[in-house]
Scaffold this active site. Structure first.
Site, PDB file in Angstrom:
ATOM      1  N   SER A 148       0.799  -1.214   0.000  1.00  0.00           N
ATOM      2  CA  SER A 148       0.000   0.000   0.000  1.00  0.00           C
ATOM      3  C   SER A 148       0.836   1.270   0.000  1.00  0.00           C
ATOM      4  CB  SER A 148      -0.943   0.011   1.213  1.00  0.00           C
ATOM      5  OG  SER A 148      -0.213   0.132   2.404  1.00  0.00           O
TER       6      SER A 148
ATOM      7  N   LYS B 138       0.748   4.197   6.905  1.00  0.00           N
ATOM      8  CA  LYS B 138       0.132   5.072   5.898  1.00  0.00           C
ATOM      9  C   LYS B 138       0.656   6.492   6.079  1.00  0.00           C
ATOM     10  CE  LYS B 138      -2.881   2.066   4.163  1.00  0.00           C
ATOM     11  NZ  LYS B 138      -2.103   0.927   4.730  1.00  0.00           N
TER      12      LYS B 138
END
Lengths: 219, 219
Positions: B144, B181
């Site tokens: 990701s 993230k």
DNA sequence: CTGTATACCATACTGAAATATGGTTCAAGG
DNA sequence: CCTTGAACCATATTTCAGTATGGTATACAG
């Protein structure tokens, strides 16, 4: 009496011991430890040390030797500190400019040193007599390898070797310029493949300077 | 006469010094050094040490102190060895599983330790009393964050803190799961942004575990 | 040829470090 | 109540480490 745990004074002594080690690079003497602890007498330090020895946090390999006290594994775990293993690290030169010529490390090119854990490179690099002499660090520039997760500014740890395998990420020299690319083979000929669609495959003659064995990035 | 370079005997003495340091964790005494060198007299070690001092490879902070000789920067560069400064490194725990609960480091989760150079993190992390206690390493999983150059398997060095700034790469916990993230703000609300078009922005409630301050990758 | 630096040896002195011994509180446990 | 051990102090002794001094031999530069 508590045998496993430490008393506050003993814990403090361990911390003093540790910080002295970190600061000076050597174990404190009893007098130095006494001073750090705020004691007025050497005997006080003796007592604490003896207690810590009995509890297995300090060890003394030989008697009557100065600065011979050592933190045990147990103490290091408790303190959460890197052990004093000098041998666990490499100090490798950071090269600011293109590695050129032979020998590869001209003093002028050296812009600093990087400390890396041996474990970072030992898995990957070939076991050589003195690995540290064959390692250097190079700052990656440009975006040609973003597909391989190599960003501008990353430090590449490079093993200086002319040998590399297909698929290795290598530092290559093309007409004096150094570049980092993936080693590929196209139509039976060695080539340098960027990991970025905006860049083209390099098929012109090149020379392999080394293999990238590790990467460090600071955010 | 050579002022910058070392004679063979002097170089050998430096190497003896270094290996003694590595083995025992402390500088050798003159007698120990003499023994390592095969000398029969302390004076011989004195001579070599004096020469090395004059040439700037050994330093002595104070007189009449036992084991107070230190390798200088110059010597460390020449020997290509990490200096004996225990304080230059952190030993930080590698966490194999999700950091959960408080205190954050349950023993069960610890799968090993990672040695990192202080310089890797000190620029970035906030200056705290004991930084090493606030650092841990986490293996990145998934794709990701490939846009930020974070690949599956990379070791992330994380400073454990609930504070982070917009744009920081953070470790966040969402309903027990940890993820890495980039911290973003969407319509005035904090969000977690993946750096991969295949993944979606996360706007559900989360808790910041720490900031990613550095990254290490082994190829 | 002479001065200087290296490279060793030998010995003696001094200060520092480890160790030994003994003392005083104080708190906890039997 | 008495013992034990932690946590300090004070002092003396022994061994070790740093230093000083002086010696020999060799090599090299001026």
């Amino acid at each position: 009496m508590q045998t496993l745990d430490l008393t506050p004074a003993q814990f403090k002594a361990l911390k003093c011991f540790r910080s002295f080690l970190e600061d000076s690079g050597a174990s404190p003497t009893l007098r130095e430890l006494a001073h750090e602890m705020g004691y007025g007498a050497v005997g006080s330090a003796q007592d604490v040390v003896k207690a810590l020895q009995k509890k297995g946090f300090l060890s003394i390999p030989e008697k009557h030797l100065s600065r011979s006290l050592r933190l045990t594994e147990k103490a290091e775990q408790l303190l959460g500190v890197a052990k004093s293993a000098v041998g666990d690290f490499f100090q490798i030169p950071k090269l600011g400019s293109v590695p050129a010529g032979n020998p590869i490390l001209a003093i002028e090119e050296k812009v600093g040193t990087l400390l890396i854990s041996k474990s970072l490179v030992s898995k990957n690099a070939k076991p050589k007599k003195s690995l540290s002499n064959n390692l250097f660090a190079l700052a990656a520039t440009g975006d040609s390898m973003i597909g391989a997760g190599i960003l501008d500014g990353d430090w590449l740890i490079v093993e200086s070797t002319p040998e590399a395998a297909l698929g290795d990420i290598v530092i290559a020299r093309i007409e004096g310029d150094a570049t980092v690319k993936r080693l590929a083979k196209v139509k039976g000929k060695w080539a340098l493949k960027p990991e970025n669609p905006d860049f083209n495959l390099i098929t012109s003659p090149f020379e392999i300077v080394g293999r990238v064995v590790a990467l460090q990035r600071v955010f």
